[in-house]
Each structure stands twice: as C-alpha cells, then as structure tokens.
Design a protein around this motif. Sequence first.
Motif, PDB file in Angstrom:
ATOM      1  N   LEU A  19       0.930  -1.185   0.083  1.00 25.52           N
ATOM      2  CA  LEU A  19      -0.123   0.074  -0.109  1.00 25.52           C
ATOM      3  C   LEU A  19       1.026   1.160  -0.253  1.00 25.52           C
ATOM      4  O   LEU A  19       1.730   1.349   0.592  1.00 25.52           O
ATOM      5  N   ARG A  20       0.772   1.847  -0.856  1.00 22.70           N
ATOM      6  CA  ARG A  20       1.393   3.207  -1.087  1.00 22.70           C
ATOM      7  C   ARG A  20       0.513   4.606  -0.768  1.00 22.70           C
ATOM      8  O   ARG A  20      -0.602   4.766  -1.414  1.00 22.70           O
ATOM      9  N   ARG A  21       0.740   5.516   0.098  1.00 25.51           N
ATOM     10  CA  ARG A  21       0.222   6.659   0.252  1.00 25.51           C
ATOM     11  C   ARG A  21       0.971   7.722  -0.574  1.00 25.51           C
ATOM     12  O   ARG A  21       1.885   8.042  -0.593  1.00 25.51           O
ATOM     13  N   CYS A  22       0.011   8.388  -1.419  1.00 22.87           N
ATOM     14  CA  CYS A  22       0.438   9.288  -2.677  1.00 22.87           C
ATOM     15  C   CYS A  22      -0.557  10.645  -2.389  1.00 22.87           C
ATOM     16  O   CYS A  22      -1.389  10.255  -2.366  1.00 22.87           O
ATOM     17  N   ILE A  23       0.186  11.662  -2.344  1.00 21.47           N
ATOM     18  CA  ILE A  23      -0.819  12.835  -2.185  1.00 21.47           C
ATOM     19  C   ILE A  23      -0.388  13.734  -3.613  1.00 21.47           C
ATOM     20  O   ILE A  23       0.574  13.934  -3.940  1.00 21.47           O
ATOM     21  N   VAL A  24      -1.375  14.397  -4.135  1.00 21.42           N
ATOM     22  CA  VAL A  24      -1.217  15.142  -5.174  1.00 21.42           C
ATOM     23  C   VAL A  24      -1.669  16.771  -4.734  1.00 21.42           C
ATOM     24  O   VAL A  24      -2.733  16.674  -4.276  1.00 21.42           O
ATOM     25  N   THR A  25      -0.762  17.566  -4.959  1.00 24.10           N
ATOM     26  CA  THR A  25      -0.929  18.898  -4.655  1.00 24.10           C
ATOM     27  C   THR A  25      -0.399  20.023  -5.406  1.00 24.10           C
ATOM     28  O   THR A  25       0.119  19.629  -6.355  1.00 24.10           O
ATOM     29  N   PRO A  26      -1.056  21.039  -5.477  1.00 21.24           N
ATOM     30  CA  PRO A  26      -0.763  22.189  -6.452  1.00 21.24           C
ATOM     31  C   PRO A  26       0.960  22.452  -6.364  1.00 21.24           C
ATOM     32  O   PRO A  26       1.434  22.418  -5.070  1.00 21.24           O
ATOM     33  N   LEU A  27       1.318  22.624  -7.519  1.00 23.79           N
ATOM     34  CA  LEU A  27       2.541  23.188  -7.663  1.00 23.79           C
ATOM     35  C   LEU A  27       3.019  24.578  -6.594  1.00 23.79           C
ATOM     36  O   LEU A  27       1.985  25.178  -6.727  1.00 23.79           O
ATOM     37  N   GLY A  72      -0.262  23.343 -12.501  1.00 24.16           N
ATOM     38  CA  GLY A  72       0.887  22.507 -12.040  1.00 24.16           C
ATOM     39  C   GLY A  72       0.647  21.936 -10.944  1.00 24.16           C
ATOM     40  O   GLY A  72       0.122  22.593  -9.954  1.00 24.16           O
ATOM     41  N   PHE A  73       0.910  20.482 -10.834  1.00 22.95           N
ATOM     42  CA  PHE A  73       0.604  19.552  -9.587  1.00 22.95           C
ATOM     43  C   PHE A  73       1.841  18.782  -9.472  1.00 22.95           C
ATOM     44  O   PHE A  73       2.487  18.312 -10.221  1.00 22.95           O
ATOM     45  N   VAL A  74       2.091  18.530  -8.321  1.00 23.85           N
ATOM     46  CA  VAL A  74       3.091  17.338  -7.867  1.00 23.85           C
ATOM     47  C   VAL A  74       2.750  16.187  -7.040  1.00 23.85           C
ATOM     48  O   VAL A  74       1.373  16.433  -6.299  1.00 23.85           O
ATOM     49  N   ALA A  75       3.279  15.089  -7.217  1.00 20.35           N
ATOM     50  CA  ALA A  75       2.715  14.027  -6.562  1.00 20.35           C
ATOM     51  C   ALA A  75       3.996  13.482  -5.488  1.00 20.35           C
ATOM     52  O   ALA A  75       5.002  13.753  -5.996  1.00 20.35           O
ATOM     53  N   SER A  76       3.457  13.351  -4.302  1.00 20.14           N
ATOM     54  CA  SER A  76       4.525  12.976  -3.278  1.00 20.14           C
ATOM     55  C   SER A  76       4.234  11.766  -2.593  1.00 20.14           C
ATOM     56  O   SER A  76       2.955  11.413  -2.500  1.00 20.14           O
ATOM     57  N   ASP A  77       4.985  10.740  -2.829  1.00 23.03           N
ATOM     58  CA  ASP A  77       4.756   9.429  -2.052  1.00 23.03           C
ATOM     59  C   ASP A  77       5.389   9.359  -0.514  1.00 23.03           C
ATOM     60  O   ASP A  77       5.437   8.223  -0.060  1.00 23.03           O
ATOM     61  N   GLY A  78       5.564  10.284  -0.056  1.00 27.06           N
ATOM     62  CA  GLY A  78       6.286  10.286   1.316  1.00 27.06           C
ATOM     63  C   GLY A  78       7.608  10.078   1.507  1.00 27.06           C
ATOM     64  O   GLY A  78       8.128  10.538   2.546  1.00 27.06           O
ATOM     65  N   THR A  79       8.271  10.214   0.253  1.00 23.78           N
ATOM     66  CA  THR A  79       9.673  10.315   0.372  1.00 23.78           C
ATOM     67  C   THR A  79      10.246  11.429  -0.362  1.00 23.78           C
ATOM     68  O   THR A  79      11.318  11.540  -0.719  1.00 23.78           O
ATOM     69  N   GLY A  80       9.499  12.214  -1.128  1.00 24.05           N
ATOM     70  CA  GLY A  80       9.856  13.152  -1.934  1.00 24.05           C
ATOM     71  C   GLY A  80       8.746  13.466  -3.165  1.00 24.05           C
ATOM     72  O   GLY A  80       7.836  12.873  -3.194  1.00 24.05           O
ATOM     73  N   ILE A  81       9.028  14.308  -3.994  1.00 24.19           N
ATOM     74  CA  ILE A  81       8.241  14.630  -4.901  1.00 24.19           C
ATOM     75  C   ILE A  81       8.460  13.598  -5.869  1.00 24.19           C
ATOM     76  O   ILE A  81       9.762  13.307  -6.566  1.00 24.19           O
ATOM     77  N   SER A 108       9.193   9.987 -11.479  1.00 26.87           N
ATOM     78  CA  SER A 108      10.462   9.344 -11.422  1.00 26.87           C
ATOM     79  C   SER A 108      10.661   8.338 -11.842  1.00 26.87           C
ATOM     80  O   SER A 108       9.958   7.384 -11.382  1.00 26.87           O
ATOM     81  N   PRO A 109      11.835   8.009 -12.555  1.00 24.44           N
ATOM     82  CA  PRO A 109      12.047   6.662 -13.182  1.00 24.44           C
ATOM     83  C   PRO A 109      12.063   5.612 -12.119  1.00 24.44           C
ATOM     84  O   PRO A 109      11.628   4.319 -12.271  1.00 24.44           O
ATOM     85  N   ASP A 110      12.347   5.678 -10.671  1.00 24.99           N
ATOM     86  CA  ASP A 110      12.655   4.931  -9.841  1.00 24.99           C
ATOM     87  C   ASP A 110      11.271   4.579  -9.160  1.00 24.99           C
ATOM     88  O   ASP A 110      11.196   3.550  -8.341  1.00 24.99           O
ATOM     89  N   ARG A 111      10.215   5.274  -9.521  1.00 23.24           N
ATOM     90  CA  ARG A 111       8.818   5.176  -8.941  1.00 23.24           C
ATOM     91  C   ARG A 111       7.787   4.800  -9.980  1.00 23.24           C
ATOM     92  O   ARG A 111       6.594   4.598  -9.621  1.00 23.24           O
ATOM     93  N   ARG A 112       8.251   4.646 -11.160  1.00 22.33           N
ATOM     94  CA  ARG A 112       7.236   4.190 -12.318  1.00 22.33           C
ATOM     95  C   ARG A 112       6.709   2.558 -12.096  1.00 22.33           C
ATOM     96  O   ARG A 112       7.296   1.859 -11.451  1.00 22.33           O
ATOM     97  N   GLY A 113       5.407   2.484 -12.574  1.00 19.41           N
ATOM     98  CA  GLY A 113       4.978   1.384 -12.384  1.00 19.41           C
ATOM     99  C   GLY A 113       4.187   0.799 -11.088  1.00 19.41           C
ATOM    100  O   GLY A 113       3.795  -0.222 -10.561  1.00 19.41           O
ATOM    101  N   ARG A 114       3.984   2.019 -10.340  1.00 19.17           N
ATOM    102  CA  ARG A 114       3.490   1.954  -8.810  1.00 19.17           C
ATOM    103  C   ARG A 114       2.273   2.734  -8.832  1.00 19.17           C
ATOM    104  O   ARG A 114       1.601   2.858  -7.866  1.00 19.17           O
ATOM    105  N   GLY A 115       1.653   3.146  -9.920  1.00 22.79           N
ATOM    106  CA  GLY A 115       0.113   3.722  -9.844  1.00 22.79           C
ATOM    107  C   GLY A 115       0.236   5.164  -9.960  1.00 22.79           C
ATOM    108  O   GLY A 115      -0.780   5.753  -9.829  1.00 22.79           O
ATOM    109  N   ILE A 116       1.301   5.998  -9.834  1.00 20.05           N
ATOM    110  CA  ILE A 116       1.550   7.384  -9.642  1.00 20.05           C
ATOM    111  C   ILE A 116       1.477   7.969 -10.723  1.00 20.05           C
ATOM    112  O   ILE A 116       0.366   8.859 -10.946  1.00 20.05           O
ATOM    113  N   GLY A 117       1.402   7.574 -12.040  1.00 19.92           N
ATOM    114  CA  GLY A 117       1.035   8.033 -13.233  1.00 19.92           C
ATOM    115  C   GLY A 117      -0.467   8.112 -13.297  1.00 19.92           C
ATOM    116  O   GLY A 117      -0.990   9.212 -13.802  1.00 19.92           O
ATOM    117  N   ARG A 118      -0.877   7.114 -12.912  1.00 16.30           N
ATOM    118  CA  ARG A 118      -2.451   6.967 -13.068  1.00 16.30           C
ATOM    119  C   ARG A 118      -3.104   7.872 -12.203  1.00 16.30           C
ATOM    120  O   ARG A 118      -4.199   8.359 -12.504  1.00 16.30           O
TER     121      ARG A 118
END
Length: 170
Positions: A19-27, A72-81, A108-118
């Motif tokens: 389970l990953r917690r991801c937050i989308v906020t305005p830039l 503009g919006f950023v996604a953060s998964d608790g470890t950074g943008i 970010s390439p090291d976080r692809r495939g984890r649902g962040i793009g979706r």
Amino acid sequence: MRKDRDRRDKGEGDVGASLRRCIVTPLDILTTSAAARLIALMREEINGRPVCTAEEVTEALLKAYHVPAYHGFVASDGTGICGYLGLNDRYAVYSGGAFLQITELVVSPDRRGRGIGRLLLDHAEEVAQAAGFRNIEVNLPAAERLPGTHAFYTACGYTSRGVRTSRAIG
C-alpha cells in the motif's frame, strides 16, 4: 485542490501488493525545483539527449505561476516529489469548445509502475470535469521513441487521433 489517496499496486513493477500513500497537491514555490528536475528529465527522455537544465525549467515554472490557464501539480509518496502534472486550459472548435491539455506528465524513473502516473491522470480528469471540459488532449512523442508512454495512455483509455506537428519560431 488537494487529493489524498491510498493506491494499491495492481501487480505492476516490483512493489507487489504494498500500500502506497500518494498525495497530489498544487505546484508551489517549495516544490518547483523538484518538479523542474523531473520535467528536464522528461524532456531528455523525449529528445534522447539533454535539451534544458533544471534551472531553465525552474525559470519557466516560475513564469507559469502568472499564467491563469496553466495548472501545475506534484505527486509525493512520502519520500519526496515523485511526479509532475502540467495542465493547460484550451479552446478549439474541432474539440467542441473548451478542453484540457496535459502538457507534462512525468513520474520519477525509480517510482514508475506503482500507480503514480495513473493517479496524476485521474487528477487531470477530475480537474477537467470540475471545469466542465468535455475532452482531454495530450501530445505524445513518437511511439518508436517511447513505447511505454503510448502503452500507458492506451491502457488508460486514450486513443490516438492523428499526429500534431510543430515548428520552433524563435
């Protein structure tokens, strides 16, 4: 608009069913530099070589704060943008009026495939619906260059409707 979501991985990548917690906020001013690094990386992937620095992108993002049609919006998964989404309000007769254009979507390439793009794409769709837009458009690089990008949008229900061409004039 802030969106907190728990995203369960669907077996993509190597994160299993975690389970990953991801937050989308305005830039904002605090996230601009991290977003700029992601956008510079995206442009390098598209062009096959560096075409801008993160500092140049930072300057462009700072100017974008003063463009009402740009969001503009950023996604953060608790470890950074870990993701960036750029949206532009547009209008065209062929599109039936107002629509939303995705100008940047990068994870970010090291976080692809984890649902962040979706997650970012879902956010774009919610922004479009809230504004009363009927369509979302995104311009993609050639499929031969970035087949994963095309596969991502296709899997999310987007269809190709031709090729957009452009020419630099300055």
